[in-house]
Design an enzyme around this catalytic site. Structure first.
Site, PDB file in Angstrom:
ATOM      1  N   ARG A  26     -58.405 -74.128 -33.425  1.00  0.00           N
ATOM      2  CA  ARG A  26     -59.721 -73.865 -33.156  1.00  0.00           C
ATOM      3  C   ARG A  26     -60.070 -73.771 -31.679  1.00  0.00           C
ATOM      4  O   ARG A  26     -60.783 -72.976 -31.465  1.00  0.00           O
ATOM      5  CB  ARG A  26     -60.648 -75.166 -33.704  1.00  0.00           C
ATOM      6  N   CYS A  59     -62.135 -81.989 -38.693  1.00  0.00           N
ATOM      7  CA  CYS A  59     -61.684 -81.473 -37.503  1.00  0.00           C
ATOM      8  C   CYS A  59     -62.898 -81.451 -36.845  1.00  0.00           C
ATOM      9  O   CYS A  59     -63.819 -80.694 -37.000  1.00  0.00           O
ATOM     10  CB  CYS A  59     -60.900 -80.205 -37.295  1.00  0.00           C
ATOM     11  N   THR A  77     -63.213 -80.056 -33.587  1.00  0.00           N
ATOM     12  CA  THR A  77     -63.621 -78.834 -32.723  1.00  0.00           C
ATOM     13  C   THR A  77     -63.882 -77.610 -33.792  1.00  0.00           C
ATOM     14  O   THR A  77     -64.642 -76.645 -33.499  1.00  0.00           O
ATOM     15  CB  THR A  77     -62.385 -78.222 -32.156  1.00  0.00           C
ATOM     16  N   THR A 130     -61.104 -82.038 -27.311  1.00  0.00           N
ATOM     17  CA  THR A 130     -60.324 -81.053 -26.937  1.00  0.00           C
ATOM     18  C   THR A 130     -61.304 -80.085 -25.998  1.00  0.00           C
ATOM     19  O   THR A 130     -62.306 -80.480 -26.011  1.00  0.00           O
ATOM     20  CB  THR A 130     -59.866 -80.068 -28.230  1.00  0.00           C
ATOM     21  N   LYS A 159     -50.232 -83.910 -31.366  1.00  0.00           N
ATOM     22  CA  LYS A 159     -49.918 -83.122 -32.819  1.00  0.00           C
ATOM     23  C   LYS A 159     -48.432 -82.803 -32.861  1.00  0.00           C
ATOM     24  O   LYS A 159     -48.138 -82.510 -34.166  1.00  0.00           O
ATOM     25  CB  LYS A 159     -50.806 -81.708 -32.731  1.00  0.00           C
ATOM     26  N   CYS A 213     -61.964 -86.026 -31.369  1.00  0.00           N
ATOM     27  CA  CYS A 213     -60.797 -85.217 -32.126  1.00  0.00           C
ATOM     28  C   CYS A 213     -60.048 -86.053 -32.848  1.00  0.00           C
ATOM     29  O   CYS A 213     -59.748 -87.163 -32.625  1.00  0.00           O
ATOM     30  CB  CYS A 213     -60.087 -84.735 -30.744  1.00  0.00           C
TER      31      CYS A 213
END
Lengths: 257, 257
Positions: B54, B89, B91, B142, B186, B219
């Site tokens: 994203r 999510c 973003t 983010t 991640k 996030c």
């Protein structure tokens, strides 16, 4: 849905809900991926409300075969484009449930491969048995799994696997540690109660004393209560083994060591 | 699929995979249920491979709008009989992504309600603001979320919510703590690296020093790196807040206190 463009793993969870999550977590944790896009495609269906308790069915406490609810979940996964389906519940693999489930799936959902968790576990257990030897394997499970000999179908002495089970009284204690509404893992999973943990760990020690060279955690709630480092023998977690097998089928190059 | 027989929550996960699991775990953990059958029906789709990053899209590093992959996931959830859909999510809730996603869903998937995680979080944040007062709320997210002002659309000063964000350099550090291939969450989520944890926790302290009365973990990877008990202010975890909102919509009597 375009079923063949994109390999997708379907998991029937909800039996119980946390076991389904654990199964999918095992898929992710055993996949080599450094960014989101490298992970495998999975769909988890957790529709607990339509799947009666497996043990209660096997012990004739409820009438409806859980296979029907499992099949409805399979239909939903299929409609969503899944290519493979595994069921994240040991007891559901009892022949009285799983064979009806398999028949319905094979009859109406073409190109939908069922991955049998218990069979996968047995294949894994057999892999380092020397010819002529027998491996003694302890089994902890629900009453439904023990009573209907779910594991005996795949773990056979003539193939080198001898199952060691708790006696009926101890089976009932382990079953209560999973199901009891006041202290069982299904009701109290975070954190697990001391009582459930003690019952389960004590029975593992007892299986080891009786010669078990490995112990199957044969109900998806059990791994939540056991710290493998507290014991000298390896554990077989069918959910973990099956999750790794699915990664291996879909993307062998991505399976972690 | 019979869509109306059975209320089913659909979650678009995979963005990233563990955040999707966390979202569903929050649904289960916030549902009053003493046995499997009392849990809510959920489907988690985790098809990371078809949803480009994203932030990379928002910063024009990749061209394809993630909304298309998200929409394919929504179609799959819909085909599987889901009635509600939330995207796990932050973003992805940027207007440049989410408005296209919403348009496609509303155009072709009737009776499929989108629950907007950020809007739900803002509604939650506003609930104890006294008239005329302003609540200062720190935001960690983010780069994509900060740059496209995802939260500013729902957190407005005139409605009593003033966002406090890290400066650009610090935003980049937090972003790296999420994404860096060598130490980001991640890539390393179990366990999280010390470096990622330190960067994130230091920036939370800094937001609090600047007057934040609460901090949004904006996030879905961030809650994995933060122990709320280490800080004096409350945290807003949009995934947790949205999971609770979904339980409240589907079965208000089952929402935990």
């Amino acid at each position: 849905m375009q079923r063949n463009n994109m390999q997708t793993i379907g998991i029937i969870g909800g039996v119980g809900p946390n076991a389904g999550l654990d199964f999918v977590r095992n898929i992710f944790a055993n996949t080599i991926a450094r960014k989101d896009q490298e992970h495998l495609n999975c769909i988890l269906i957790s529709c607990s409300s339509i799947i009666p308790d497996r043990t209660e069915y096997l012990l004739s406490i409820v009438e409806e075969n859980p296979a029907y609810g499992m099949f409805e979940c399979a239909q939903r996964l299929y409609a969503a484009g899944a290519n493979y389906v595994a069921v994240a519940c040991n007891t559901a693999h009892s022949n009285k449930i799983f064979s009806l489930f398999r028949t319905m799936v094979e009859k109406s959902l073409p190109d939908f491969e069922i991955i049998n968790m218990i069979e996968t576990c047995a294949t894994y257990a057999k892999k380092d048995i020397k010819p002529g030897n027998v491996k003694r394997i302890g089994l902890l499970a629900t009453l439904g799994t023990h009573t209907t000999k779910v594991y005996h179908e795949y773990f056979k002495e003539e193939e080198g696997l001898l199952l060691i089970e708790p006696d009926l009284e101890k089976q009932k204690e382990v079953h209560a540690a999973i199901y009891d509404l006041d202290y069982g893992i299904k009701s109290y999973s975070n954190p697990i109660t001391d009582k459930a943990r003690e019952v389960i760990n004590k029975e593992i020690h007892s299986l080891i004393e009786r010669g078990a060279e490995a112990v199957i955690l044969g109900c998806s709630e059990l791994p939540l209560a056991v710290n493998p480092q507290d014991f000298d023998v390896p554990f077989l977690d069918p959910g973990l083994i099956c999750a790794r097998r699915l990664v291996e089928i879909v993307a062998p190059e991505k399976l972690t060591i």
